[in-house]
Design a protein around this motif. Sequence first.
Motif, PDB file in Angstrom:
ATOM      1  N   ARG A 111       0.663  -1.230  -0.224  1.00  0.00           N
ATOM      2  CA  ARG A 111       0.022  -0.072  -0.015  1.00  0.00           C
ATOM      3  C   ARG A 111       0.625   1.120   0.017  1.00  0.00           C
ATOM      4  O   ARG A 111       0.682   2.285  -0.908  1.00  0.00           O
ATOM      5  N   ASP A 112       1.878   1.353   0.986  1.00  0.00           N
ATOM      6  CA  ASP A 112       2.515   2.548   1.152  1.00  0.00           C
ATOM      7  C   ASP A 112       3.441   2.723  -0.291  1.00  0.00           C
ATOM      8  O   ASP A 112       3.495   3.851  -0.747  1.00  0.00           O
ATOM      9  N   ALA A 113       4.046   1.582  -0.890  1.00  0.00           N
ATOM     10  CA  ALA A 113       4.815   1.836  -1.967  1.00  0.00           C
ATOM     11  C   ALA A 113       4.065   2.372  -3.423  1.00  0.00           C
ATOM     12  O   ALA A 113       4.317   3.233  -3.960  1.00  0.00           O
ATOM     13  N   PHE A 114       2.834   1.530  -3.422  1.00  0.00           N
ATOM     14  CA  PHE A 114       2.069   1.784  -4.824  1.00  0.00           C
ATOM     15  C   PHE A 114       1.232   3.397  -4.571  1.00  0.00           C
ATOM     16  O   PHE A 114       1.292   3.965  -5.613  1.00  0.00           O
ATOM     17  N   PHE A 115       0.766   3.360  -3.321  1.00  0.00           N
ATOM     18  CA  PHE A 115      -0.113   4.585  -3.232  1.00  0.00           C
ATOM     19  C   PHE A 115       1.056   5.960  -3.161  1.00  0.00           C
ATOM     20  O   PHE A 115       0.654   6.879  -3.809  1.00  0.00           O
ATOM     21  N   GLY A 116       2.082   5.461  -2.603  1.00  0.00           N
ATOM     22  CA  GLY A 116       3.113   6.717  -2.503  1.00  0.00           C
ATOM     23  C   GLY A 116       3.486   7.016  -3.688  1.00  0.00           C
ATOM     24  O   GLY A 116       3.585   8.466  -3.920  1.00  0.00           O
TER      25      GLY A 116
END
Length: 238
Positions: A111-116
């Motif tokens: 979540r953090d990587a793709f949304f970021g």
Amino acid sequence: MDHTKDLLLEGVVGSTAYGLAGPASDIDYAGIYVEPTRNLLGLHPPSRQTRQGRDGADATYHEIGKAMRLMLSCNPTATEILWLDGYTAESAFGRELVGLRACFLSATRVRDAFFGYATSQFRRLAGPRPPASAARRAKHARHTMRLLWQGYELYTTGRLPIRVPDPDRYHALGAAAAADPGAGSVHRLLADYEYRFDTAATALPPTPDEAPLDDFLHRVRRAHLDSPEAAARDEAAL
């Protein structure tokens, strides 16, 4: 230095792989290579990444150690090579790494990587002036949408799709963003996916499964301790 040798994996990535390429699009390659282990033991080890052309195309190659660290952070660009439909080069170790791809995944990091990454693409649209060109704004919008869709699919199904299902929607969003300095349509898309992530049940574990990855990397390092020829013999025995 040419890191197209000693390759574990190489494949076509970017707009061509996503199904978003246009007539002017380049063909992009990504790869993972192995540095001979003895070269890593001195005071001045070689760089573990190189960017250079391949047959006139853009190509990015990561050394296996760096590639695996990026994959453990669920970096979208590094991770996607393990989910391609096919490869332009692959070895026995490369195929084994593809088989271990689920071990890198964890819910929070995906979540953090793709949304970021999607948010960073949006900031390039709505960031400080001078504004990007219309073509560049359209590209950022398409990649924002693609990252959100891929990340959500990976988060909820445990599988990373590469080719988008409806390219026209992505090009339509790009056209809207190119004409709108505030990129309102992209901002709304981000808000929608933030809600989706917040309310979705994930198919991913809370932490990656590092033990088989650590074992794999140790075996790769041992196999490539000396010459590429010795490594080839070891891989052939797998």
